[in-house]
Design a protein around this motif. Structure first.
Motif, PDB file in Angstrom:
ATOM      1  N   GLU A   4      64.212 119.021  -8.883  1.00 22.35           N
ATOM      2  CA  GLU A   4      63.718 117.688  -8.523  1.00 22.35           C
ATOM      3  C   GLU A   4      64.100 116.655  -9.584  1.00 22.35           C
ATOM      4  O   GLU A   4      64.517 115.547  -9.269  1.00 22.35           O
ATOM      5  CB  GLU A   4      62.197 117.700  -8.341  1.00 22.35           C
ATOM      6  CG  GLU A   4      61.699 118.595  -7.231  1.00 22.35           C
ATOM      7  CD  GLU A   4      61.636 120.068  -7.619  1.00 22.35           C
ATOM      8  OE1 GLU A   4      61.547 120.403  -8.830  1.00 22.35           O
ATOM      9  OE2 GLU A   4      61.702 120.904  -6.708  1.00 22.35           O
ATOM     10  N   GLU A   5      63.968 117.029 -10.841  1.00 24.89           N
ATOM     11  CA  GLU A   5      64.337 116.122 -11.930  1.00 24.89           C
ATOM     12  C   GLU A   5      65.858 115.996 -12.028  1.00 24.89           C
ATOM     13  O   GLU A   5      66.390 114.929 -12.315  1.00 24.89           O
ATOM     14  CB  GLU A   5      63.753 116.621 -13.250  1.00 24.89           C
ATOM     15  CG  GLU A   5      63.876 115.631 -14.376  1.00 24.89           C
ATOM     16  CD  GLU A   5      63.188 116.089 -15.648  1.00 24.89           C
ATOM     17  OE1 GLU A   5      63.642 115.653 -16.722  1.00 24.89           O
ATOM     18  OE2 GLU A   5      62.228 116.871 -15.576  1.00 24.89           O
ATOM     19  N   LEU A   6      66.546 117.096 -11.776  1.00 23.43           N
ATOM     20  CA  LEU A   6      68.009 117.102 -11.803  1.00 23.43           C
ATOM     21  C   LEU A   6      68.566 116.124 -10.774  1.00 23.43           C
ATOM     22  O   LEU A   6      69.535 115.405 -11.045  1.00 23.43           O
ATOM     23  CB  LEU A   6      68.515 118.524 -11.536  1.00 23.43           C
ATOM     24  CG  LEU A   6      69.984 118.805 -11.702  1.00 23.43           C
ATOM     25  CD1 LEU A   6      70.434 118.550 -13.128  1.00 23.43           C
ATOM     26  CD2 LEU A   6      70.282 120.249 -11.309  1.00 23.43           C
ATOM     27  N   GLU A   7      67.933 116.038  -9.610  1.00 22.51           N
ATOM     28  CA  GLU A   7      68.364 115.085  -8.584  1.00 22.51           C
ATOM     29  C   GLU A   7      68.274 113.654  -9.105  1.00 22.51           C
ATOM     30  O   GLU A   7      69.167 112.841  -8.860  1.00 22.51           O
ATOM     31  CB  GLU A   7      67.495 115.229  -7.324  1.00 22.51           C
ATOM     32  CG  GLU A   7      67.793 116.464  -6.524  1.00 22.51           C
ATOM     33  CD  GLU A   7      66.911 116.576  -5.294  1.00 22.51           C
ATOM     34  OE1 GLU A   7      67.427 117.055  -4.271  1.00 22.51           O
ATOM     35  OE2 GLU A   7      65.721 116.201  -5.346  1.00 22.51           O
ATOM     36  N   LYS A   8      67.218 113.338  -9.837  1.00 25.22           N
ATOM     37  CA  LYS A   8      67.052 111.996 -10.387  1.00 25.22           C
ATOM     38  C   LYS A   8      68.115 111.700 -11.446  1.00 25.22           C
ATOM     39  O   LYS A   8      68.634 110.591 -11.519  1.00 25.22           O
ATOM     40  CB  LYS A   8      65.664 111.843 -11.007  1.00 25.22           C
ATOM     41  CG  LYS A   8      64.548 111.911 -10.004  1.00 25.22           C
ATOM     42  CD  LYS A   8      63.203 111.896 -10.699  1.00 25.22           C
ATOM     43  CE  LYS A   8      62.075 112.187  -9.721  1.00 25.22           C
ATOM     44  NZ  LYS A   8      60.796 112.364 -10.405  1.00 25.22           N
ATOM     45  N   ILE A   9      68.433 112.684 -12.253  1.00 24.75           N
ATOM     46  CA  ILE A   9      69.402 112.494 -13.329  1.00 24.75           C
ATOM     47  C   ILE A   9      70.818 112.330 -12.795  1.00 24.75           C
ATOM     48  O   ILE A   9      71.550 111.435 -13.210  1.00 24.75           O
ATOM     49  CB  ILE A   9      69.340 113.681 -14.319  1.00 24.75           C
ATOM     50  CG1 ILE A   9      67.989 113.680 -15.040  1.00 24.75           C
ATOM     51  CG2 ILE A   9      70.491 113.629 -15.322  1.00 24.75           C
ATOM     52  CD1 ILE A   9      67.717 114.952 -15.818  1.00 24.75           C
ATOM     53  N   THR A  10      71.201 113.200 -11.853  1.00 27.82           N
ATOM     54  CA  THR A  10      72.586 113.214 -11.359  1.00 27.82           C
ATOM     55  C   THR A  10      72.810 112.304 -10.163  1.00 27.82           C
ATOM     56  O   THR A  10      73.952 111.959  -9.862  1.00 27.82           O
ATOM     57  CB  THR A  10      73.012 114.638 -10.957  1.00 27.82           C
ATOM     58  OG1 THR A  10      72.213 115.073  -9.835  1.00 27.82           O
ATOM     59  CG2 THR A  10      72.882 115.609 -12.108  1.00 27.82           C
ATOM     60  N   GLY A  11      71.737 111.949  -9.456  1.00 28.63           N
ATOM     61  CA  GLY A  11      71.885 111.158  -8.243  1.00 28.63           C
ATOM     62  C   GLY A  11      72.269 111.996  -7.032  1.00 28.63           C
ATOM     63  O   GLY A  11      72.433 111.481  -5.933  1.00 28.63           O
ATOM     64  N   GLU A  12      72.406 113.291  -7.228  1.00 26.61           N
ATOM     65  CA  GLU A  12      72.713 114.211  -6.124  1.00 26.61           C
ATOM     66  C   GLU A  12      71.442 114.510  -5.338  1.00 26.61           C
ATOM     67  O   GLU A  12      70.340 114.489  -5.886  1.00 26.61           O
ATOM     68  CB  GLU A  12      73.269 115.534  -6.667  1.00 26.61           C
ATOM     69  CG  GLU A  12      74.576 115.410  -7.400  1.00 26.61           C
ATOM     70  CD  GLU A  12      75.758 115.186  -6.478  1.00 26.61           C
ATOM     71  OE1 GLU A  12      75.743 115.707  -5.340  1.00 26.61           O
ATOM     72  OE2 GLU A  12      76.685 114.485  -6.883  1.00 26.61           O
ATOM     73  N   ARG A  13      71.596 114.811  -4.058  1.00 24.48           N
ATOM     74  CA  ARG A  13      70.472 115.229  -3.218  1.00 24.48           C
ATOM     75  C   ARG A  13      70.740 116.651  -2.766  1.00 24.48           C
ATOM     76  O   ARG A  13      71.794 116.943  -2.220  1.00 24.48           O
ATOM     77  CB  ARG A  13      70.320 114.323  -1.999  1.00 24.48           C
ATOM     78  CG  ARG A  13      69.925 112.898  -2.307  1.00 24.48           C
ATOM     79  CD  ARG A  13      68.487 112.700  -2.708  1.00 24.48           C
ATOM     80  NE  ARG A  13      67.595 113.219  -1.684  1.00 24.48           N
ATOM     81  CZ  ARG A  13      66.417 113.751  -1.928  1.00 24.48           C
ATOM     82  NH1 ARG A  13      65.964 113.848  -3.133  1.00 24.48           N
ATOM     83  NH2 ARG A  13      65.671 114.206  -0.955  1.00 24.48           N
ATOM     84  N   TYR A  14      69.791 117.525  -3.001  1.00 23.44           N
ATOM     85  CA  TYR A  14      69.892 118.922  -2.585  1.00 23.44           C
ATOM     86  C   TYR A  14      68.872 119.143  -1.486  1.00 23.44           C
ATOM     87  O   TYR A  14      67.690 119.308  -1.740  1.00 23.44           O
ATOM     88  CB  TYR A  14      69.636 119.850  -3.776  1.00 23.44           C
ATOM     89  CG  TYR A  14      70.539 119.562  -4.946  1.00 23.44           C
ATOM     90  CD1 TYR A  14      71.901 119.829  -4.877  1.00 23.44           C
ATOM     91  CD2 TYR A  14      70.045 119.004  -6.116  1.00 23.44           C
ATOM     92  CE1 TYR A  14      72.735 119.554  -5.943  1.00 23.44           C
ATOM     93  CE2 TYR A  14      70.873 118.732  -7.194  1.00 23.44           C
ATOM     94  CZ  TYR A  14      72.217 119.007  -7.096  1.00 23.44           C
ATOM     95  OH  TYR A  14      73.049 118.736  -8.157  1.00 23.44           O
ATOM     96  N   ASP A  15      69.342 119.096  -0.240  1.00 26.82           N
ATOM     97  CA  ASP A  15      68.423 119.127   0.894  1.00 26.82           C
ATOM     98  C   ASP A  15      68.307 120.493   1.563  1.00 26.82           C
ATOM     99  O   ASP A  15      67.617 120.640   2.552  1.00 26.82           O
ATOM    100  CB  ASP A  15      68.829 118.082   1.926  1.00 26.82           C
ATOM    101  CG  ASP A  15      70.235 118.292   2.458  1.00 26.82           C
ATOM    102  OD1 ASP A  15      70.847 119.340   2.167  1.00 26.82           O
ATOM    103  OD2 ASP A  15      70.733 117.411   3.173  1.00 26.82           O
TER     104      ASP A  15
END
Length: 75
Positions: free
Chosen positions: A44-55
């Motif tokens: 969840e934090e990684l998504e914020k840092i990288t801007g990637e979405r893992y759905d």
């Protein structure tokens, strides 16, 4: 710790997204040896840092990881 732990610490020194199960296992072993050597970053934090979405429609990384100052000193 073994050479493979130190090799992986070098690879994540500036941060990495961990997709490989074996790498995730090795990082967790490093964390067990000394939790202050690496910082584990939840997806969840990684998504914020990288801007990637893992759905879930694609492979989801195990987590992100980065070497801490103490980890750098150990290398």
């Amino acid at each position: 710790m073994r050479k493979e732990h130190f090799d992986l610490m070098e690879r994540i020194a500036f941060g990495a997204t961990i997709w490989d199960r074996e790498e995730a296992k090795l990082i967790r072993e490093i964390e067990q040896y000394d939790p202050e050597l690496v910082e584990i970053i939840p997806v969840e934090e990684l998504e914020k840092i990288t801007g990637e979405r893992y759905d879930g429609a694609q492979q989801i990384p195990y987590f992100g990881a980065i070497l801490t100052a103490k980890g750098w000193n150990l290398l």
